[in-house]
Design a protein around this motif. Structure first.
Motif, short mmCIF file in Angstrom:
data_model
loop_
_atom_site.label_atom_id
_atom_site.label_comp_id
_atom_site.label_asym_id
_atom_site.label_seq_id
_atom_site.Cartn_x
_atom_site.Cartn_y
_atom_site.Cartn_z
N ASP A 47 68.82 53.61 38.76
CA ASP A 47 68.55 53.69 40.19
C ASP A 47 67.06 53.75 40.49
O ASP A 47 66.65 54.22 41.53
N GLN A 48 66.24 53.26 39.58
CA GLN A 48 64.79 53.32 39.76
C GLN A 48 64.16 51.94 39.70
O GLN A 48 64.60 51.08 38.95
N LYS A 49 63.13 51.77 40.50
CA LYS A 49 62.39 50.52 40.53
C LYS A 49 60.92 50.82 40.31
O LYS A 49 60.38 51.76 40.87
N LEU A 50 60.30 50.03 39.46
CA LEU A 50 58.89 50.19 39.17
C LEU A 50 58.21 48.84 39.30
O LEU A 50 58.75 47.83 38.83
N GLU A 51 57.07 48.81 39.95
CA GLU A 51 56.26 47.60 40.04
C GLU A 51 54.84 47.96 39.63
O GLU A 51 54.30 48.98 40.07
N TYR A 52 54.25 47.13 38.80
CA TYR A 52 52.86 47.30 38.38
C TYR A 52 52.18 45.97 38.58
O TYR A 52 52.67 44.95 38.09
N SER A 53 51.09 45.95 39.34
CA SER A 53 50.44 44.67 39.61
C SER A 53 48.95 44.73 39.27
O SER A 53 48.32 45.79 39.34
N VAL A 54 48.44 43.57 38.89
CA VAL A 54 47.03 43.41 38.55
C VAL A 54 46.55 42.06 39.09
O VAL A 54 47.35 41.17 39.35
N ILE A 55 45.26 41.93 39.20
CA ILE A 55 44.67 40.64 39.60
C ILE A 55 44.27 39.85 38.36
O ILE A 55 44.47 38.65 38.28
N ASN A 56 43.75 40.55 37.37
CA ASN A 56 43.24 39.92 36.15
C ASN A 56 44.37 39.78 35.12
O ASN A 56 45.01 40.76 34.77
N ASP A 57 44.59 38.57 34.64
CA ASP A 57 45.65 38.32 33.64
C ASP A 57 45.45 39.14 32.37
O ASP A 57 46.42 39.59 31.76
N GLN A 58 44.21 39.32 31.96
CA GLN A 58 43.94 40.09 30.74
C GLN A 58 44.41 41.54 30.90
O GLN A 58 44.89 42.15 29.95
N ASP A 59 44.29 42.08 32.11
CA ASP A 59 44.76 43.45 32.36
C ASP A 59 46.27 43.55 32.16
O ASP A 59 46.77 44.53 31.60
#
Length: 88
Positions: A47-59
């Motif tokens: 029942d959990q949702k996680l989103e992680y976002s970055v701009i740099n592909d290397q990150d």
């Protein structure tokens, strides 16, 4: 559905993602995709949702490689790494 709030702190995000993946009974979504100028990792488990976002592909590459070291099933992260490499 409970949403895991993320911070810009990579260490806390890694801990949250590893904890979610290691503690879930059913992994529904584990994918990476482009959303505008960002690359976003989506995890939906139990029942959990996680989103992680970055701009740099290397990150994102670094994040996924570090996550792979912290999870009980690194083969799941390997699949997402292959998916990420195909985004380019």
């Amino acid at each position: 559905m409970k949403k895991v709030m993320m911070t810009s702190d990579k260490t806390n995000s890694l801990k949250a993602a590893a904890s979610l993946l290691n503690g879930c009974e059913m992994l529904v979504v584990f994918t990476v995709e482009r959303e505008g100028n960002r690359t976003v990792l989506h995890i939906l488990a139990d029942d959990q949702k996680l989103e992680y976002s970055v701009i740099n592909d290397q990150d994102m590459l670094n994040f996924l490689n570090e996550l792979k070291q912290q999870v009980d099933h690194p083969e799941d992260v390997e699949e997402v790494l292959m998916e990420f490499k195909n985004l380019k």
